[in-house]
Design a protein around this motif. Structure first.
Motif, short mmCIF file in Angstrom:
data_model
loop_
_atom_site.label_atom_id
_atom_site.label_comp_id
_atom_site.label_asym_id
_atom_site.label_seq_id
_atom_site.Cartn_x
_atom_site.Cartn_y
_atom_site.Cartn_z
N HIS A 43 0.82 -1.22 0.00
CA HIS A 43 0.00 0.00 0.00
C HIS A 43 0.85 1.26 0.00
O HIS A 43 0.35 2.35 -0.29
N GLN A 44 2.14 1.14 0.34
CA GLN A 44 3.03 2.29 0.30
C GLN A 44 4.48 1.82 0.23
O GLN A 44 4.77 0.64 0.42
N SER A 90 3.17 -0.65 -6.10
CA SER A 90 2.73 0.25 -5.05
C SER A 90 2.16 1.52 -5.68
O SER A 90 2.62 1.95 -6.73
N LEU A 146 -5.75 -2.45 3.06
CA LEU A 146 -5.77 -1.37 2.08
C LEU A 146 -5.62 -1.89 0.65
O LEU A 146 -5.81 -1.14 -0.31
N ALA A 147 -5.29 -3.16 0.53
CA ALA A 147 -5.17 -3.77 -0.79
C ALA A 147 -6.52 -4.23 -1.34
O ALA A 147 -6.58 -4.83 -2.43
#
Length: 347
Positions: A10-11, A38, A82-83
Motif C-alpha cells: 500500500h506504500q 505500489s 488497504l489492498a
C-alpha cells in the motif's frame, strides 16, 4: 521456467507492513520472479531492489494494468486491508493471497465495506499476521483467516553492540498516531520518578503529518521539557537497524498492533522489549521473564515497567537472552521461510 509473482504494497514508506512484505519477497524470490507494485514511491524501494525485486509504481489499477497483471503474472500477494481494491480487481481472474495486519482502529469508518471484503474473500486465500489481526478481521467482516506470522532476517552482529553509554537508551520507533500510542509513553515518562527518569535517554522516531499533529506535538513538548528526550524523523530501516546497537530498550506502546516489527527487531538485537497487551507479540512474551508487557492504554502500568527496568537494569541480561529465544522460535527468517513456502505459491 520460474513463475512470475506480483506483490502489492500500500506504500513504499518505511513501515512494518512494507518491511515484512519485503522479507516475504526475499523468500519468494528464491523460487519465483518477483515484482512489487505500489501506488506511491518511497524509501522502501531501495530495500526491495536490493533484494532483487523490481518495483512498479502506479497510483491506480486501471483495467489495462489489471489485464497486464493477469497476463504476465501467475499469482499475486496483496498486503494489508488497504489492498482491497486490488483484490477486487483481480478477483476470479488469477490466484490471489491476501495478508492482513491491522488492528481495530484501522476499521473505523469501514463497516459499510463489509460486502466488498466478503466478495473479495471468495476469491482470495487470506492470512493474518498474528491472532490479533485475525480476530479483528473476523469481528468486523465475519471472515476467518489462517495465521501467518512474519519473520525477519537476523541482522544482529554481537561485536557491534554498544552498552558503554552513560544513560539507558530507550527507543520508540514508529509512525506517530493514536493507534501507536506514543501519547501513552509520553504520559508514562512524565510521571516517572525524576531520579529514575534522568538515568534514561528517550528517543522517539516519527514524522509530522496533517493527521497526527496532536500526538506529534505531545512528543515535541516533552522534548522541550526534558533534555533527555529526543524526537527525530523516521529513518530508513538500515539506519534504524544500526541505531539499535546504541539502544538498550525498545518500546511499542500501541493501543493495538498485530505484531510491531520494532519489537521483533528488538528481540532479535537482544534488547529489553516493552509492549502493550494490545500487541500480538505480547502473546508470546511472559511479563518479567523474556520482556515486559503492560496493560493496554495504561500509562501508569507502563511507568511502573519503565521504573522497574531502570532499577533492575544490571540484572536483566538473562531476560534479554530469553527474549532473543522468542525471536528465534517464532519470528526468525527460517521459520518464516518454511511457513511461506508451505502456504504460498502452491498454485
Amino acid at each position: 521456467m520460474k513463475k512470475n509473482v506480483l506483490l502489492f504494497s500500500h506504500q513504499m514508506k518505511v513501515g512494518g507492513a512494507p518491511t515484512v512484505l519485503c522479507e516475504m519477497g526475499k523468500i519468494l524470490n528464491k523460487k519465483y520472479n518477483v515484482v512489487v507494485l505500489s501506488p506511491s514511491d518511497g524509501a522502501m524501494r531501495t530495500q526491495f531492489e536490493e533484494a532483487g525485486i523490481s518495483v512498479l509504481i502506479s497510483g491506480e489499477i486501471t483495467d489495462a494494468l489489471r489485464d497486464m497483471i493477469v497476463q504476465e503474472f501467475d499469482f499475486a500477494v496483496a498486503n494489508t486491508t488497504l489492498a482491497l481494491p486490488v483484490v477486487v480487481k483481480l478477483a476470479g481472474r488469477m490466484p490471489v493471497y491476501w495478508w492482513i495486519h491491522e488492528g481495530t482502529l484501522a476499521y473505523e469508518g469501514r463497516q459499510e465495506m463489509k460486502e466488498y471484503y466478503q466478495f473479495a474473500a471468495k476469491y482470495a486465500r487470506i492470512f493474518s499476521a498474528g491472532h490479533v489481526a485475525a480476530e479483528n478481521f473476523y469481528h468486523f467482516y465475519r471472515i476467518k483467516t489462517e495465521i501467518l506470522e512474519f519473520g525477519l532476517s537476523d541482522c544482529y552482529v554481537a561485536a557491534r553492540d554498544n552498552r558503554k553509554h552513560d544513560h539507558i537508551n530507550v527507543i520508540c520507533p514508529s509512525t506517530v498516531c493514536e493507534l501507536k500510542g506514543q501519547d501513552i509513553l509520553v504520559q508514562a515518562i512524565k510521571s516517572m520518578d525524576a531520579g529514575l527518569r534522568e538515568k534514561c535517554k528517550f528517543v522517539f522516531l516519527g514524522e509530522l503529518r496533517n493527521d497526527n499533529a496532536k500526538e506529534y506535538q505531545m512528543i515535541e513538548t516533552l522534548a522541550k521539557e526534558y533534555q533527555n528526550v529526543e524526537l527525530h524523523p523516521l529513518v530508513e530501516r538500515e539506519k534504524l537497524l544500526d541505531l539499535y546497537y546504541d539502544m538498550d530498550v525498545v518500546v511499542a506502546p500501541s493501543r493495538e498492533d498485530a505484531t510491531p516489527a520494532t519489537i521483533v527487531e528488538g528481540l532479535m538485537y537482544h534488547k529489553i522489549c516493552i509492549c502493550s497487551s494490545g500487541t500480538g507479540v505480547s502473546r508470546y512474551l511472559k511479563d518479567g521473564w523474556d520482556g515486559f508487557v503492560f496493560e493496554n492504554a495504561n500509562a501508569d502500568d507502563l511507568r511502573n515497567k519503565l521504573e522497574y527496568m531502570v532499577r533492575n537494569f544490571a540484572d536483566l541480561g538473562e531476560l534479554r537472552e530469553r527474549g532473543r529465544k522468542v525471536y528465534e522460535t517464532i519470528y526468525s527468517y527460517d521459520i518464516f521461510e518454511k511457513n511461506v513456502l508451505e502456504k504460498i505459491g502452491t498454485v
